[in-house]
Design a protein around this motif. Structure first.
Motif, mmCIF file in Angstrom:
data_model
loop_
_atom_site.group_PDB
_atom_site.id
_atom_site.type_symbol
_atom_site.label_atom_id
_atom_site.label_comp_id
_atom_site.label_asym_id
_atom_site.label_seq_id
_atom_site.Cartn_x
_atom_site.Cartn_y
_atom_site.Cartn_z
ATOM 1 N N HIS A 27 0.835 -1.205 0.000
ATOM 2 C CA HIS A 27 0.000 0.000 0.000
ATOM 3 C C HIS A 27 0.867 1.251 0.000
ATOM 4 C CE1 HIS A 27 -4.276 1.219 0.744
ATOM 5 N NE2 HIS A 27 -3.682 2.368 1.037
ATOM 6 N N SER A 31 1.044 4.103 -2.973
ATOM 7 C CA SER A 31 0.716 5.482 -2.598
ATOM 8 C C SER A 31 1.890 6.419 -2.845
ATOM 9 C CB SER A 31 0.307 5.535 -1.121
ATOM 10 O OG SER A 31 -0.792 4.708 -0.855
ATOM 11 N N LEU A 35 1.978 9.536 -5.483
ATOM 12 C CA LEU A 35 2.204 10.896 -4.987
ATOM 13 C C LEU A 35 3.449 11.505 -5.610
ATOM 14 C CD1 LEU A 35 1.161 13.033 -3.001
ATOM 15 C CD2 LEU A 35 2.700 12.073 -1.287
ATOM 16 N N LEU A 94 -4.667 7.099 -9.724
ATOM 17 C CA LEU A 94 -4.212 7.712 -8.479
ATOM 18 C C LEU A 94 -3.475 9.022 -8.734
ATOM 19 C CD1 LEU A 94 -2.985 4.608 -6.441
ATOM 20 C CD2 LEU A 94 -5.092 5.917 -6.118
ATOM 21 N N ALA A 98 -4.364 12.727 -7.398
ATOM 22 C CA ALA A 98 -3.443 13.453 -6.528
ATOM 23 C C ALA A 98 -2.953 14.770 -7.122
ATOM 24 C CB ALA A 98 -2.236 12.567 -6.216
ATOM 25 N N ALA A 152 -1.849 13.302 -0.467
ATOM 26 C CA ALA A 152 -1.340 12.076 0.158
ATOM 27 C C ALA A 152 -2.443 11.329 0.897
ATOM 28 C CB ALA A 152 -0.198 12.411 1.114
ATOM 29 N N VAL A 155 -4.834 9.783 -1.632
ATOM 30 C CA VAL A 155 -4.226 8.642 -2.314
ATOM 31 C C VAL A 155 -4.194 7.424 -1.404
ATOM 32 C CG1 VAL A 155 -2.047 7.736 -3.191
ATOM 33 C CG2 VAL A 155 -2.897 9.928 -4.005
ATOM 34 N N VAL A 156 -3.798 7.617 -0.150
ATOM 35 C CA VAL A 156 -3.742 6.500 0.797
ATOM 36 C C VAL A 156 -5.126 5.871 0.955
ATOM 37 C CG1 VAL A 156 -3.470 5.929 3.232
ATOM 38 C CG2 VAL A 156 -1.706 7.237 2.056
ATOM 39 N N THR A 158 -7.571 5.967 -1.218
ATOM 40 C CA THR A 158 -8.100 5.453 -2.476
ATOM 41 C C THR A 158 -7.275 4.307 -3.039
ATOM 42 O OG1 THR A 158 -8.813 7.735 -2.932
ATOM 43 C CG2 THR A 158 -8.971 6.186 -4.741
ATOM 44 N N THR A 159 -6.071 4.110 -2.567
ATOM 45 C CA THR A 159 -5.224 3.029 -3.072
ATOM 46 C C THR A 159 -5.840 1.658 -2.816
ATOM 47 O OG1 THR A 159 -3.207 4.356 -2.845
ATOM 48 C CG2 THR A 159 -2.914 1.985 -2.869
ATOM 49 N N GLY A 169 -1.896 -4.465 -1.466
ATOM 50 C CA GLY A 169 -2.267 -3.326 -0.645
ATOM 51 C C GLY A 169 -3.288 -3.721 0.408
ATOM 52 N N ALA A 197 -3.947 6.596 6.914
ATOM 53 C CA ALA A 197 -4.244 7.960 6.488
ATOM 54 C C ALA A 197 -3.971 8.966 7.604
ATOM 55 C CB ALA A 197 -5.697 8.054 6.029
#
Length: 223
Positions: A27, A31, A35, A94, A98, A152, A155-156, A158-159, A169, A197
């Protein structure tokens, strides 16, 4: 609560390629890659647009388009186009998620610098690139870091969609748990994503306190 106890108390969830440490690293890798790519695209573009004043309409158009595109739908589209043999079907959505906050905050941060500071810098003999690097970026840094932090965290969170593409992940706990009706795994995976997150949020908050000049911080509080 029993679900969480069952999940985190099971030793099998803490070892092997399907364990929590391995899934957390996967994960983190997805991420961080997303990013980084988004920052490489959005930061220079936001700095240039904010400094020159050109392309402001591009900012508005990009943000509006990005808000209208669902990340999961974009993921499915790229899975169909590229297959699941690479990570690009996951990274592209992603990055698209972002980039806009980084772009907008960088642009707004540079554009919002006091014009008197710009004039003073040019009056000291600094040129365009020097003004940007020595004056505008340090003053705009709080907003730039805010954009990175927002991206960030998004993204975390939604990953988790990487699991839909058959990749790893923390989303694997949620997707696989739903498929097998293992709700302890679903709850545990969701908690892990939330904690991750929050950790990212805290990390960027500490980074801002460390990186931003005290003078800039005081100036913003006065405003």
């Amino acid at each position: 609560m029993n679900w969480l106890t069952d999940f985190f108390g099971d030793p099998a969830h803490w070892s092997g390629p399907d364990g929590i440490p391995a899934r957390l690293l996967e994960h983190l890798a997805f991420s961080a890659a997303a990013l980084l790519l988004a920052a490489l695209i959005a930061l220079p573009l936001g700095l240039w647009i904010g400094h020159t004043g050109r392309g402001a309409y591009f900012i508005v158009a990009t943000v509006n388009v990005a808000r209208a595109i669902p990340t999961l739908g974009l993921l499915v589209l790229f899975v169909l186009l590229l297959g699941t043999t690479t990570v690009w079907p996951v990274l592209i959505p992603l990055v698209a998620l972002a980039a806009p906050p980084i772009l907008v905050n960088t642009y707004e941060g540079v554009r919002g610098v006091d014009p008197d500071l710009r004039d003073a810098a040019y009056g000291m003999g600094l040129r365009g690139g020097q003004v940007l690097g020595r004056v505008l970026v340090p003053v705009a840094l709080p907003l730039i870091l805010l954009g990175l932090r927002l991206s960030a965290v998004q993204v975390v969170a939604t990953t988790t969609v990487a699991a839909y593409a058959g990749l790893g992940g923390l989303g694997r706990f949620i997707i696989d748990g739903l498929a097998t009706k293992d709700y302890a795994s679903v709850a545990g995976g969701a908690v892990l994503v939330v904690l991750f997150a929050l950790a990212v949020q805290l990390l960027f908050t500490l980074a801002q306190r460390t990186a931003v000049s005290p003078g800039v911080s005081r100036r913003q509080r006065v405003r």
